[in-house]
Scaffold this active site. Structure first.
Site, PDB file in Angstrom:
ATOM      1  N   ARG A 107      37.812  95.557  38.485  1.00  0.00           N
ATOM      2  CA  ARG A 107      37.808  95.351  39.740  1.00  0.00           C
ATOM      3  C   ARG A 107      37.526  93.568  39.895  1.00  0.00           C
ATOM      4  O   ARG A 107      37.116  93.047  39.131  1.00  0.00           O
ATOM      5  CB  ARG A 107      36.019  95.696  40.258  1.00  0.00           C
ATOM      6  CG  ARG A 107      36.124  97.131  40.627  1.00  0.00           C
ATOM      7  CD  ARG A 107      34.444  97.472  40.524  1.00  0.00           C
ATOM      8  NE  ARG A 107      33.804  97.241  39.310  1.00  0.00           N
ATOM      9  CZ  ARG A 107      32.558  96.737  39.198  1.00  0.00           C
ATOM     10  NH1 ARG A 107      31.851  96.667  40.275  1.00  0.00           N
ATOM     11  NH2 ARG A 107      31.863  96.362  38.261  1.00  0.00           N
ATOM     12  N   GLU A 108      38.350  93.213  41.087  1.00  0.00           N
ATOM     13  CA  GLU A 108      38.601  91.763  41.075  1.00  0.00           C
ATOM     14  C   GLU A 108      36.808  91.300  41.356  1.00  0.00           C
ATOM     15  O   GLU A 108      36.013  91.878  42.210  1.00  0.00           O
ATOM     16  CB  GLU A 108      39.349  91.328  42.455  1.00  0.00           C
ATOM     17  CG  GLU A 108      41.070  91.416  41.956  1.00  0.00           C
ATOM     18  CD  GLU A 108      41.799  91.272  43.218  1.00  0.00           C
ATOM     19  OE1 GLU A 108      41.285  90.385  43.753  1.00  0.00           O
ATOM     20  OE2 GLU A 108      42.787  91.689  43.062  1.00  0.00           O
ATOM     21  N   LEU A 153      29.318 103.599  47.860  1.00  0.00           N
ATOM     22  CA  LEU A 153      28.829 104.226  49.141  1.00  0.00           C
ATOM     23  C   LEU A 153      28.407 103.096  49.954  1.00  0.00           C
ATOM     24  O   LEU A 153      27.377 103.499  50.848  1.00  0.00           O
ATOM     25  CB  LEU A 153      27.822 104.970  48.689  1.00  0.00           C
ATOM     26  CG  LEU A 153      28.312 106.689  48.232  1.00  0.00           C
ATOM     27  CD1 LEU A 153      27.200 107.423  47.801  1.00  0.00           C
ATOM     28  CD2 LEU A 153      29.113 107.323  49.353  1.00  0.00           C
ATOM     29  N   CYS A 163      44.822  96.816  45.558  1.00  0.00           N
ATOM     30  CA  CYS A 163      44.947  98.235  44.545  1.00  0.00           C
ATOM     31  C   CYS A 163      44.590  99.672  45.582  1.00  0.00           C
ATOM     32  O   CYS A 163      45.593 100.418  45.791  1.00  0.00           O
ATOM     33  CB  CYS A 163      43.968  98.233  43.575  1.00  0.00           C
ATOM     34  SG  CYS A 163      44.387  97.225  42.231  1.00  0.00           S
TER      35      CYS A 163
HETATM   36  C1  UDX Z   1      49.649  93.954  39.000  1.00  0.00           C
HETATM   37  C2  UDX Z   1      50.191  94.993  39.952  1.00  0.00           C
HETATM   38  O1  UDX Z   1      50.289  94.654  41.311  1.00  0.00           O
HETATM   39  C3  UDX Z   1      48.811  96.094  39.995  1.00  0.00           C
HETATM   40  O2  UDX Z   1      49.622  97.306  40.744  1.00  0.00           O
HETATM   41  C4  UDX Z   1      48.862  96.608  38.726  1.00  0.00           C
HETATM   42  O3  UDX Z   1      47.608  97.564  38.755  1.00  0.00           O
HETATM   43  C5  UDX Z   1      48.404  95.205  37.656  1.00  0.00           C
HETATM   44  O4  UDX Z   1      49.394  94.335  37.908  1.00  0.00           O
HETATM   45  P1  UDX Z   1      48.188  92.046  39.710  1.00  0.00           P
HETATM   46  O5  UDX Z   1      47.964  91.426  38.593  1.00  0.00           O
HETATM   47  O6  UDX Z   1      47.191  91.828  41.116  1.00  0.00           O
HETATM   48  O7  UDX Z   1      48.306  93.633  39.625  1.00  0.00           O
HETATM   49  O8  UDX Z   1      49.768  91.403  40.431  1.00  0.00           O
HETATM   50  P2  UDX Z   1      49.844  90.039  40.775  1.00  0.00           P
HETATM   51  O9  UDX Z   1      48.666  89.131  41.117  1.00  0.00           O
HETATM   52  O10 UDX Z   1      50.787  90.138  41.911  1.00  0.00           O
HETATM   53  O11 UDX Z   1      50.616  89.252  39.642  1.00  0.00           O
HETATM   54  C6  UDX Z   1      51.831  89.989  38.927  1.00  0.00           C
HETATM   55  C7  UDX Z   1      52.435  88.711  38.273  1.00  0.00           C
HETATM   56  O12 UDX Z   1      53.599  89.019  37.763  1.00  0.00           O
HETATM   57  C8  UDX Z   1      52.571  87.559  39.134  1.00  0.00           C
HETATM   58  O13 UDX Z   1      52.132  86.509  38.448  1.00  0.00           O
HETATM   59  C9  UDX Z   1      54.372  87.279  39.048  1.00  0.00           C
HETATM   60  O14 UDX Z   1      54.623  85.771  38.957  1.00  0.00           O
HETATM   61  C10 UDX Z   1      54.667  87.905  37.469  1.00  0.00           C
HETATM   62  N1  UDX Z   1      55.930  88.474  37.563  1.00  0.00           N
HETATM   63  C11 UDX Z   1      56.470  89.180  38.670  1.00  0.00           C
HETATM   64  C12 UDX Z   1      56.695  88.368  36.507  1.00  0.00           C
HETATM   65  O15 UDX Z   1      56.332  87.655  35.510  1.00  0.00           O
HETATM   66  N2  UDX Z   1      57.917  89.013  36.440  1.00  0.00           N
HETATM   67  C13 UDX Z   1      58.576  89.630  37.358  1.00  0.00           C
HETATM   68  O16 UDX Z   1      59.682  90.058  37.024  1.00  0.00           O
HETATM   69  C14 UDX Z   1      57.567  89.901  38.450  1.00  0.00           C
HETATM   70  C1  UDX Z   2      39.461  98.366  42.826  1.00  0.00           C
HETATM   71  C2  UDX Z   2      38.964  99.674  41.589  1.00  0.00           C
HETATM   72  O1  UDX Z   2      37.601  99.440  41.887  1.00  0.00           O
HETATM   73  C3  UDX Z   2      39.318  99.194  40.282  1.00  0.00           C
HETATM   74  O2  UDX Z   2      38.957 100.122  39.415  1.00  0.00           O
HETATM   75  C4  UDX Z   2      40.625  99.391  40.111  1.00  0.00           C
HETATM   76  O3  UDX Z   2      41.214  98.811  38.984  1.00  0.00           O
HETATM   77  C5  UDX Z   2      41.542  98.273  41.203  1.00  0.00           C
HETATM   78  O4  UDX Z   2      40.884  98.528  42.473  1.00  0.00           O
HETATM   79  P1  UDX Z   2      39.146  96.206  43.643  1.00  0.00           P
HETATM   80  O5  UDX Z   2      40.132  96.673  44.723  1.00  0.00           O
HETATM   81  O6  UDX Z   2      39.298  94.947  42.904  1.00  0.00           O
HETATM   82  O7  UDX Z   2      39.093  97.345  42.603  1.00  0.00           O
HETATM   83  O8  UDX Z   2      37.844  96.066  44.270  1.00  0.00           O
HETATM   84  P2  UDX Z   2      36.535  97.233  44.812  1.00  0.00           P
HETATM   85  O9  UDX Z   2      35.375  96.383  44.202  1.00  0.00           O
HETATM   86  O10 UDX Z   2      36.835  98.482  43.934  1.00  0.00           O
HETATM   87  O11 UDX Z   2      36.531  97.342  45.978  1.00  0.00           O
HETATM   88  C6  UDX Z   2      37.709  97.683  46.777  1.00  0.00           C
HETATM   89  C7  UDX Z   2      37.467  97.677  48.263  1.00  0.00           C
HETATM   90  O12 UDX Z   2      36.467  98.668  48.752  1.00  0.00           O
HETATM   91  C8  UDX Z   2      37.120  96.264  48.858  1.00  0.00           C
HETATM   92  O13 UDX Z   2      37.666  95.961  50.187  1.00  0.00           O
HETATM   93  C9  UDX Z   2      35.320  96.488  49.053  1.00  0.00           C
HETATM   94  O14 UDX Z   2      34.916  95.693  50.012  1.00  0.00           O
HETATM   95  C10 UDX Z   2      35.530  97.952  49.223  1.00  0.00           C
HETATM   96  N1  UDX Z   2      34.161  98.996  49.083  1.00  0.00           N
HETATM   97  C11 UDX Z   2      33.981  98.973  47.885  1.00  0.00           C
HETATM   98  C12 UDX Z   2      33.373  99.126  50.179  1.00  0.00           C
HETATM   99  O15 UDX Z   2      33.547  98.974  51.260  1.00  0.00           O
HETATM  100  N2  UDX Z   2      32.182  99.761  49.600  1.00  0.00           N
HETATM  101  C13 UDX Z   2      32.065 100.065  48.494  1.00  0.00           C
HETATM  102  O16 UDX Z   2      30.655 100.535  48.523  1.00  0.00           O
HETATM  103  C14 UDX Z   2      32.594  99.462  47.587  1.00  0.00           C
END
Ligand code: UDX
Ligand code: UDX
Length: 431
Positions: A154-155, A253, A263
């Site tokens: 989770r971020e 919840l 995601c």
């Molecule tokens: C990524 C995917 O979006 C997500 O679906 C997966 O679950 C985990 O990896 P995220 O790390 O959030 O999630 O992606 P992003 O923040 O967009 O980073 C992707 C990185 O890959 C960027 O820094 C981009 O510059 C790099 N990239 C992209 C490469 O190095 N080579 C490429 O050809 C394309």
């Molecule tokens: C999610 C998944 O939790 C993680 O396991 C997966 O690898 C990547 O996607 P992330 O998207 O970083 O992680 O955030 P998360 O904390 O899951 O929240 C996702 C969204 O749901 C956010 O917009 C958050 O505000 C919302 N949320 C989460 C709710 O509205 N209610 C909740 O109880 C929990």
């Protein structure tokens, strides 16, 4: 182990830093030269609590390095993680795999010894098969195994989620690869034994099924919250009351503005696209996506009621604009829909966000302030958009000099009773 991470984004960077912390030698690769230059000079491109210190410590110990040179890094590595973006094609809902296949082709040219190629990016089921076929050629037999090892980070909590995983899912039919990966993850699972070995396709589907379920759980409580408003019931009581049932569980919840981020929106849509191709109707996920996509309209209706349909000239302050607290990520944040609409209706928008000014907003029309007090000054309506800790105990009568103002708390951070006692006109979700 010698590890190469390709794609130094939210997932790649956290995974690379954590693997180096566990004693592995890690090289993080990225196509974005500026990003790599910044990382080399200690500038971290994303906001993730604890990441800067983790990276600095491991760079200093010479366990972590950054480069744009994919070939050398792959050749040196025993394990290669693919963590490049898999964005959604907005029309077809398909996950765009161009980056993934591009990287797989680059890897193919550098299979100088046995390597495990791991898909960490969330990819449609059977992508691993496609990558295996792409890498196959007569002169690299048994030179690699393609494994699915989805991430559940989770971020804002990514380091904790990595270091204390609920489970590590490894999808492969290769005993050799499975043994090596059990070794790699041993420091994280030795106590909990949460290492789950399954087929590659099952591992790919587990990621989508998990995220779609969590997205459905959130959407479910958001719809129950709508009912609570009509029944004058506090949705927090319902969340607690049902969450005490172990079969339901109390997490995810929290009623709010709907799920955003990089995601849930992407993975639910990608799952629907796979199900459509396979002519299998996932009616529940379909209604989750539909319900969540229209949640901003519910929020706008609430704001319309609160302002008695008078938007023009009203000063509205957003406390937080990212998709959730603990991150700088704006992907699919509800503010991206709410702010332009309110602007168009003639309201004057100001905002404060702990992660700074956002290029997504026109800085002439949407005014950023670097502190809560200035952002809230003379505000007619304060919208608490994200659940940062610094928003949880504000004395609104002190930070807003205006006599009459309203609060719309879309994260239910405050108690309606206390707000009433302080004579503040307060609105929230499902209460
Ligand atoms: C990524 C995917 O979006 C997500 O679906 C997966 O679950 C985990 O990896 P995220 O790390 O959030 O999630 O992606 P992003 O923040 O967009 O980073 C992707 C990185 O890959 C960027 O820094 C981009 O510059 C790099 N990239 C992209 C490469 O190095 N080579 C490429 O050809 C394309
Ligand atoms: C999610 C998944 O939790 C993680 O396991 C997966 O690898 C990547 O996607 P992330 O998207 O970083 O992680 O955030 P998360 O904390 O899951 O929240 C996702 C969204 O749901 C956010 O917009 C958050 O505000 C919302 N949320 C989460 C709710 O509205 N209610 C909740 O109880 C929990």
């Amino acid at each position: 182990m010698k590890i190469c991470i390709i794609g130094s984004g939210y997932v790649g960077l956290v995974s690379g830093a954590c693997f180096s912390e566990l004693g592995n030698k890690v090289t993080c690769v990225d196509i974005n030269k500026q990003k790599i230059e910044n990382l080399k000079s200690g500038i971290i491109p994303i906001y993730e609590p604890g990441l800067e210190e983790l990276i600095k410590r491991n760079v200093k110990q010479d366990r972590l390095q950054f480069t744009t040179n994919l070939s050398i890094s792959v050749r040196k590595a025993d394990i290669v993680f693919i963590c490049v973006g898999t964005p959604t094609n907005k029309k077809t809902y398909n996950a765009d795999l161009n980056y993934v296949f591009q990287v797989a082709n680059d890897i193919k040219k550098n299979l100088n010894k046995y390597k495990i190629i791991i898909m960490k990016s969330t990819v449609p089921v059977t992508t691993g098969d496609k990558i295996e076929n792409l890498l196959n050629s007569k002169n690299n037999k048994n030179k690699f195994d393609v494994v699915s090892n989805p991430e559940f980070l989770r971020e804002g909590e990514a380091i904790r989620d990595f270091m204390y995983p609920d489970r590590v899912v490894i999808g492969t039919s290769s005993k050799k690869a499975n043994n090596i990966l059990k070794n790699l993850y041993f420091p994280l699972i030795k106590k909990t034994n949460r290492y789950f070995h399954t087929s590659r396709r099952a591992a790919e589907l587990i990621k989508y099924a998990a995220n779609a379920f969590l997205a459905t759980k959130i959407t479910y409580i958001n719809e129950i919250a709508n009912l609570c408003e009509k029944l004058k019931v506090n949705v927090n009581d319902i969340s607690l009351g049902i969450g005490l049932d172990d079969r339901i569980g109390s997490r995810f919840l929290r009623a709010g503005p709907g799920y955003g981020g990089s995601c849930f929106p992407k993975d639910t849509r990608a799952l629907l696209s796979i199900s459509k191709k396979l002519k299998t109707n996932l009616s529940i996920v379909k209604s989750t996506v539909k319900s969540n996509d229209s949640r901003y309209k519910y929020l706008l209706n609430r704001i319309r009621e609160i302002l008695k349909n008078k938007f023009k000239g009203k000063k509205i302050t957003f406390l937080g604009v990212t998709f959730k607290a603990g991150t700088d990520d704006m992907r699919e944040a509800s503010s991206l829909k709410l702010i332009p609409y309110l602007n168009k209706k003639g309201s004057k928008i100001s905002y404060y966000d702990p992660t700074g000014i956002k290029p997504e907003f026109n800085k002439k029309k949407v005014i950023y302030f670097n502190n809560i007090q200035s952002a809230c000054k003379n505000s007619d309506l304060i919208i608490i958009h994200t659940e940062w800790n610094e928003f949880k105990q504000l004395n609104f009568n002190k930070i807003n000099n205006k006599k009459r103002f309203k609060i719309f708390d879309i994260r239910n951070l405050y108690s309606p009773e206390k707000m009433k006692k302080n004579n503040i006109e307060y609105y929230s979700i499902g209460r």
